[in-house]
Enzyme design. Structure first.
Site, short mmCIF file in Angstrom:
data_model
loop_
_atom_site.label_atom_id
_atom_site.label_comp_id
_atom_site.label_asym_id
_atom_site.label_seq_id
_atom_site.Cartn_x
_atom_site.Cartn_y
_atom_site.Cartn_z
N LYS A 22 0.66 -1.85 0.67
CA LYS A 22 -0.23 -0.20 0.09
C LYS A 22 1.07 1.22 -0.11
CE LYS A 22 -1.88 1.59 4.22
NZ LYS A 22 -1.14 3.38 4.20
N ASN A 23 2.14 1.26 0.84
CA ASN A 23 2.36 2.58 0.76
C ASN A 23 3.88 2.57 0.34
OD1 ASN A 23 1.32 3.33 3.12
ND2 ASN A 23 2.64 2.48 4.41
N CYS A 116 -5.50 12.36 12.55
CA CYS A 116 -5.77 11.16 12.32
C CYS A 116 -6.56 10.66 13.72
CB CYS A 116 -5.61 10.83 11.54
SG CYS A 116 -3.97 9.63 11.61
N ARG A 121 -0.49 14.61 11.97
CA ARG A 121 0.30 14.53 11.04
C ARG A 121 0.45 15.53 10.27
NH1 ARG A 121 -1.50 8.88 9.40
NH2 ARG A 121 0.34 8.90 8.56
N ASP A 306 4.69 0.40 11.93
CA ASP A 306 3.23 -0.12 11.30
C ASP A 306 3.28 -1.32 11.65
OD1 ASP A 306 3.78 1.81 8.32
OD2 ASP A 306 2.71 2.09 9.93
N ARG A 398 -8.74 -0.05 4.46
CA ARG A 398 -7.85 0.76 3.70
C ARG A 398 -6.57 -0.25 3.09
NH1 ARG A 398 -6.30 5.15 7.73
NH2 ARG A 398 -4.97 5.37 5.65
C1 EPZ Z 1 4.51 6.99 6.02
O1 EPZ Z 1 3.19 7.54 6.98
C2 EPZ Z 1 3.34 5.51 6.01
N1 EPZ Z 1 2.38 6.04 5.11
C3 EPZ Z 1 2.74 5.65 7.41
O2 EPZ Z 1 2.33 4.20 6.92
C4 EPZ Z 1 3.82 5.28 8.28
O3 EPZ Z 1 3.31 4.85 9.44
C5 EPZ Z 1 4.52 6.03 8.53
O4 EPZ Z 1 4.91 6.66 7.01
C6 EPZ Z 1 5.90 5.69 8.97
O5 EPZ Z 1 7.08 4.57 8.58
C7 EPZ Z 1 2.10 5.98 3.93
O6 EPZ Z 1 3.24 5.76 3.52
C8 EPZ Z 1 1.13 6.17 2.98
P1 EPZ Z 1 5.93 10.16 8.29
P2 EPZ Z 1 3.77 9.67 6.85
O7 EPZ Z 1 5.85 11.66 7.33
O8 EPZ Z 1 4.23 10.02 5.60
C9 EPZ Z 1 6.67 13.17 11.65
C10 EPZ Z 1 0.19 2.97 7.41
O9 EPZ Z 1 -0.18 2.04 8.77
N2 EPZ Z 1 6.11 14.46 10.52
O10 EPZ Z 1 7.47 9.10 8.28
O11 EPZ Z 1 2.89 10.19 6.73
C11 EPZ Z 1 4.66 12.37 12.45
O12 EPZ Z 1 3.72 13.12 13.10
C12 EPZ Z 1 1.01 3.79 7.78
O13 EPZ Z 1 -0.18 2.08 6.29
C13 EPZ Z 1 7.18 15.78 11.01
O14 EPZ Z 1 6.76 15.73 12.55
O15 EPZ Z 1 5.08 9.51 7.85
C14 EPZ Z 1 5.03 11.27 12.53
O16 EPZ Z 1 5.28 11.92 14.53
C15 EPZ Z 1 0.13 4.73 8.94
N3 EPZ Z 1 6.67 17.10 10.46
C16 EPZ Z 1 6.64 10.96 12.22
O17 EPZ Z 1 7.13 12.48 11.06
C17 EPZ Z 1 5.94 16.34 8.57
O18 EPZ Z 1 6.02 17.27 8.02
C18 EPZ Z 1 6.45 10.46 10.18
O19 EPZ Z 1 5.85 10.41 10.18
C19 EPZ Z 1 6.36 15.46 8.47
C20 EPZ Z 1 6.07 14.01 9.24
#
Ligand code: EPZ
Length: 417
Positions: A22-23, A116, A121, A306, A398
């Site tokens: 998915k990701n 969410c 996020r 995840d 999802r």
């Molecule tokens: C991706 O989300 C995945 N989703 C998530 O999978 C996964 O848990 C996550 O990466 C971490 O591996 C998809 O790929 C569609 P991040 P993403 O940006 O990109 C903070 C699932 O269950 N952050 O690496 O949103 C954020 O708050 C989903 O399949 C900022 O502070 O993850 C979080 O604490 C859930 N500012 C941390 O970084 C930003 O601008 C990780 O977020 C962006 C992120």
């Protein structure tokens, strides 16, 4: 709203093919906006998050149709640069369309909903990086109006956190920027390398994906390409948890063991034996799992956040205590309350969850509130004595393609009602 009815304590057996990731699919679908022409994305899972992305692609002017496991996307006709709120709200990951629409049309307008189920996020890292590539971004009440009238320019981006989404957004936006972009402290997840692989097939020049530093030499434009999505390592970890919690032996076909480098040792710690042979991964679980000691979630190649919920569910009936430390998201223990209703002994304190293994879980009616939490409840129901009803199946859909069918084919007594 549909629910899953599960009768627990059934052994599983047989082999199962792991669905496409998915990701990986979600950022690649967004990137097709930039790849003018016909794209064929093979091994694209049938998921509601994928459907949501297809809705956005169609709104933007792409032609999208599914043929079996492949999605055909023709983005030649992209003629819009705004994404309506109704489409943005369907999935958190739609922020990754920002870089693609901005790079393709020179403008992007979208409203970005706040948090969410698993925590706020924020998108500060996305916006800071796009500004460093020359984007002018106005933010008002969660709505963004981004412009790059003269195109984007290559630049140096240093991410304060290896954000997966921010790394993807930058990679896509920089692919056709003028000049070279370097990204330090980039995310290293396999899905990042898969996105780079797809973009390079479209004519991009991206180097270093999967390592900490990304170099993107901008090219004038991208053309369509064929691409096969990598297998979903989180679905693999979920299926391994199903085997572990029922004392079963399963063969996962297509699982990439190198993507599970931090996950497999945790199952081995718990007493499972794992063998990988030419693309198949076989797990043989003990009658009862042992404690998995301490599991800390970290950016890749660390243990994936995840996979925390599925493994935590498996730990509930292990012999001994397992400690989880959730370092990535603020609110990712929401499934533990429902696990306690099934007889689990779980104490959470901020980032830490302490799971004291109990001999038995008991079937109950439980409610899922997020995607991986839903998987955790199904895993616990497979282990529980008696019948469970798991509601919130929409969360499961999802990220998991027909999980109930997959599990019943492996011998579980599970059906959707
Ligand atoms: C991706 O989300 C995945 N989703 C998530 O999978 C996964 O848990 C996550 O990466 C971490 O591996 C998809 O790929 C569609 P991040 P993403 O940006 O990109 C903070 C699932 O269950 N952050 O690496 O949103 C954020 O708050 C989903 O399949 C900022 O502070 O993850 C979080 O604490 C859930 N500012 C941390 O970084 C930003 O601008 C990780 O977020 C962006 C992120």
């Amino acid at each position: 709203m549909s629910k899953l009815l599960v009768k627990g304590r059934q052994k599983l057996g047989g082999e199962v093919s792991v669905q496409g990731a998915k990701n990986s699919a979600l950022p690649i679908l967004a990137a097709t906006v930039l790849a003018k022409g016909e794209n064929v994305i093979f091994n694209c899972p049938c998921l509601s998050d994928v459907d949501a992305s297809c809705g956005i692609l169609r709104y933007l002017g792409c032609r999208v149709r599914r043929e079996g496991g492949a999605l055909l996307i023709d983005s030649a006709g992209v003629d819009r640069s705004d994404i309506p709120d109704s489409l943005m709200r369907k999935t958190r990951s739609s922020i990754v369309f920002l870089g693609a629409v901005l790079a393709r049309t020179g403008r992007a307008r979208l409203c970005f909903p706040g948090g969410c189920e698993i925590g706020p996020r924020p998108i500060d890292l996305h916006l800071k990086a796009l500004r460093q590539l020359g984007a002018e971004i106005r933010e008002e009440h969660g709505c963004l109006d981004c412009r790059a009238p003269y195109g984007l320019k290559g630049g140096r981006v240093a991410l304060s956190f290896p954000s997966v989404g921010a790394t993807e957004d930058i990679m896509i936006a920089a692919a056709t920027a003028s000049g070279t972009t370097t990204v330090t402290n980039a995310a290293r997840e396999p899905e990042i390398a898969d996105l780079a692989d797809y973009l390079n097939r479209c004519g991009a020049h991206i180097y270093g994906a999967g390592e900490g530093v990304l170099v993107i030499d901008g090219v004038p434009s991208l053309h369509g390409a064929l691409h096969t999505i990598i297998p979903d390592r989180i679905v693999a970890a979920t299926l391994l948890s199903c085997a572990a919690v029922t004392g079963s032996e399963l063969v996962l076909k297509g699982a990439v063991t190198s993507h599970l480098g931090a996950v497999l040792p945790v199952f081995e710690e718990g007493g499972c034996s794992l063998q990988s042979r030419d693309g198949d991964l076989k797990i043989t679980a003990p009658h009862r799992l042992r404690s998995m000691r301490v599991v800390r979630t970290m950016p890749y190649p660390g243990f994936p956040t995840d996979a925390q919920a599925p493994l935590l569910a498996a730990a509930c009936t292990a012999l001994g205590t397992t400690v989880f430390v959730e370092n990535i998201f603020e609110n990712r223990y929401r499934h533990t309350g429902e696990l306690i209703r099934m007889g689990a002994s779980v104490k959470t304190e901020g980032k830490v969850a302490v799971i004291e293994g109990v001999p038995r879980l008991y079937g109950a009616s439980v409610e899922a509130t997020d995607l991986r939490g839903a998987a955790a409840l199904v895993i616990a129901a497979l282990a529980a004595e008696g019948k469970s009803t798991v509601s919130g199946v929409k969360y499961l859909e999802r990220g998991y393609e027909n999980l109930e069918t997959v599990l019943s084919d492996l011998g579980a007594e599970i059906k959707k009602i």
